[in-house]
Scaffold this active site. Sequence first.
Site, PDB file in Angstrom:
ATOM      1  N   ASP A 179       0.842  -1.192   0.000  1.00 50.49           N
ATOM      2  CA  ASP A 179       0.000   0.000   0.000  1.00 50.49           C
ATOM      3  C   ASP A 179       0.885   1.253   0.000  1.00 50.49           C
ATOM      4  OD1 ASP A 179      -2.313   1.826   0.813  1.00 50.49           O
ATOM      5  OD2 ASP A 179      -3.296  -0.120   0.966  1.00 50.49           O
ATOM      6  N   HIS A 239      -3.495   5.898   3.571  1.00 49.57           N
ATOM      7  CA  HIS A 239      -4.321   4.744   3.233  1.00 49.57           C
ATOM      8  C   HIS A 239      -3.796   3.439   3.830  1.00 49.57           C
ATOM      9  CE1 HIS A 239      -6.016   1.717   0.355  1.00 49.57           C
ATOM     10  NE2 HIS A 239      -7.023   2.571   0.226  1.00 49.57           N
ATOM     11  N   SER A 419     -11.270  -1.012  -0.523  1.00 46.33           N
ATOM     12  CA  SER A 419     -10.000  -0.963   0.201  1.00 46.33           C
ATOM     13  C   SER A 419     -10.190  -1.270   1.678  1.00 46.33           C
ATOM     14  CB  SER A 419      -9.362   0.426   0.078  1.00 46.33           C
ATOM     15  OG  SER A 419      -8.718   0.585  -1.158  1.00 46.33           O
TER      16      SER A 419
END
Length: 598
Positions: A179, A239, A419
């Site tokens: 990520d 994220h 996600s």
Amino acid sequence: MRTSPANRRKLISVAAVSAALLTAAAPVAAAQDPSPGAAAVPTAQTEAAPGTPAERLIVGYKSGAAEARSNKSAEADAAAKGEKTGEDLDFQRRLGTGAALVDLGENLTKSDVADVVAEYQADPQVAYVVPDRLNTPQADPNDTDYAKQWDLFESTAGMNVPAAWPTSTGSGVTVAVIDTGYVAHSDLAANIVGGYDFIADTAVSVDGNGRDSNPADPGDWYNANECGSGIPASNSSWHGTHVAGTIAAATNNSKGMAGIAYGAKISPVRVLGKCGGYDSDIIDAITWASGGTVSGVPANSNVAKVINMSLGGDGACTSATQNAINAAVNRGTTVVVAAGNDNDNVANHSPGNCNNVISVAATNRSGAKASYSNYGSLVDISAPGGQTSTGTANGIYSTLNSGTKTPSTESYAYYQGTSMATPHIAGLAALMKSAKPSLTPAQIESAIKSNARALPGACSGGCGAGLADAAKTVQAVAGGTSTGTTFSSSSAVSIPDAGSAVESPITVSGRSGNAPSALQVAVDITHTFRGDLVIDLVAPDGSTYRLKSSSSSDSADNVNTTYSVNASSETANGTWKLRVQDVAAQDTGRINSWSLTF
């Protein structure tokens, strides 16, 4: 003189019971095989809790027995039965019902307890004998924001995670989060292990350099039009940190949130920076995270058994990406990917449309497909992804940072997306792998699907097997198939090319007698020509058992299998070793992990 119970064993207070059980790792709590002499005593009559031998017995005597009226007689009876069974029994007190509470001493196995139970059962003056069972308050974790995590516990659309924790917390499993990297957060720090920054393009990396061993997230913000004409400006997302929190945030630490597999470790692997990330970096990240070799990158000492990829792009799954995924799965790593957020068929979006992955769609708080989620026949499973358009608190709450561009103070926030759904399944895979280390990626995927429940809400176009159910899935893979207690080592040991043998030790304790005639030896070794390898199990007394011989015709990669060894002549307790030698040139390898199941 008899030692007091307080000095012989550790007492467990009612207040500590919940935390003690919730943090127990399933592999070391599996049932042992009873001794032949104790076969008539059911396992339930020897346990205080599943997998935990009883520390006390409650003995009810028949009304006419002296032991029913006299504490002295009950104490003498306990001492006599202790002598017969070779245990140190001690009458504790009289219960309100008149039954006697008998302490069993310390370090008894379930076979030992069964012997004592059988002795009481054979006494005609005994009406009943039962274990002093350990009851647990069905409390939620004490994390202050746990109530915000509807996705874990709500009956309608939650994933039934808390009921899985008494069986497994993910201990012993590393999950690679491929990520944006990781920004420091105190609710995650205890579960972070080494990762890598795979971003080669400095325009994307933002951190001023290319690939290195520091996966810290410097922020992925960008200005308007910087990532393409018409694309508006965006603040840093943090994220990867949000995803990591869902999987393995520290739990029962009186702060923040609870992670699904809070006993697992997170290896942050950075591939996404400003404007995204390239396939080439992602392919190398998949390879490295799963224990493969990447030129110019040091060997991974934290090989992941689960990979989470909450990322994606348009188009077919390329052969390059598919090859990397296939190799990872062949090494024994489960690859979990997001289906995508385009409200489109996942067939049009990679890596959600790749083979050999678990492709995850997102559901909202009512259990229907989230409005944005991709769908289709290639979706394998659905998990909570949230939908903030119906209210911020209907998103997925997890760890974050307050910085708009560069890191600032740690925080928490609600996000939505496939996600966010993906780490729910990655966390579940970690729980499963911890509960039963021998599971293959295919078995993990199959169990998740077969134990899912129907979506509570609507899904048009296909949302896989349904909504994942953590407790049902973990119980399905953990229950009834283990042959006993598992001892494991996840410390990586490098295997030199055409060099001396190397060894990885495991210390076994708390067992009685000899090892079984079908000792299970699970081995996970990375090597690019496994025919070069000779593998032996070394018993505590130095005896060796050949698991694998070398073979010049076996050119396949890796050794990921379980051997059965007749070790019944060996004392169970002591230090066992896995000995591996590379006897030919041109290939190196690594022992990733191995385990013994008695």
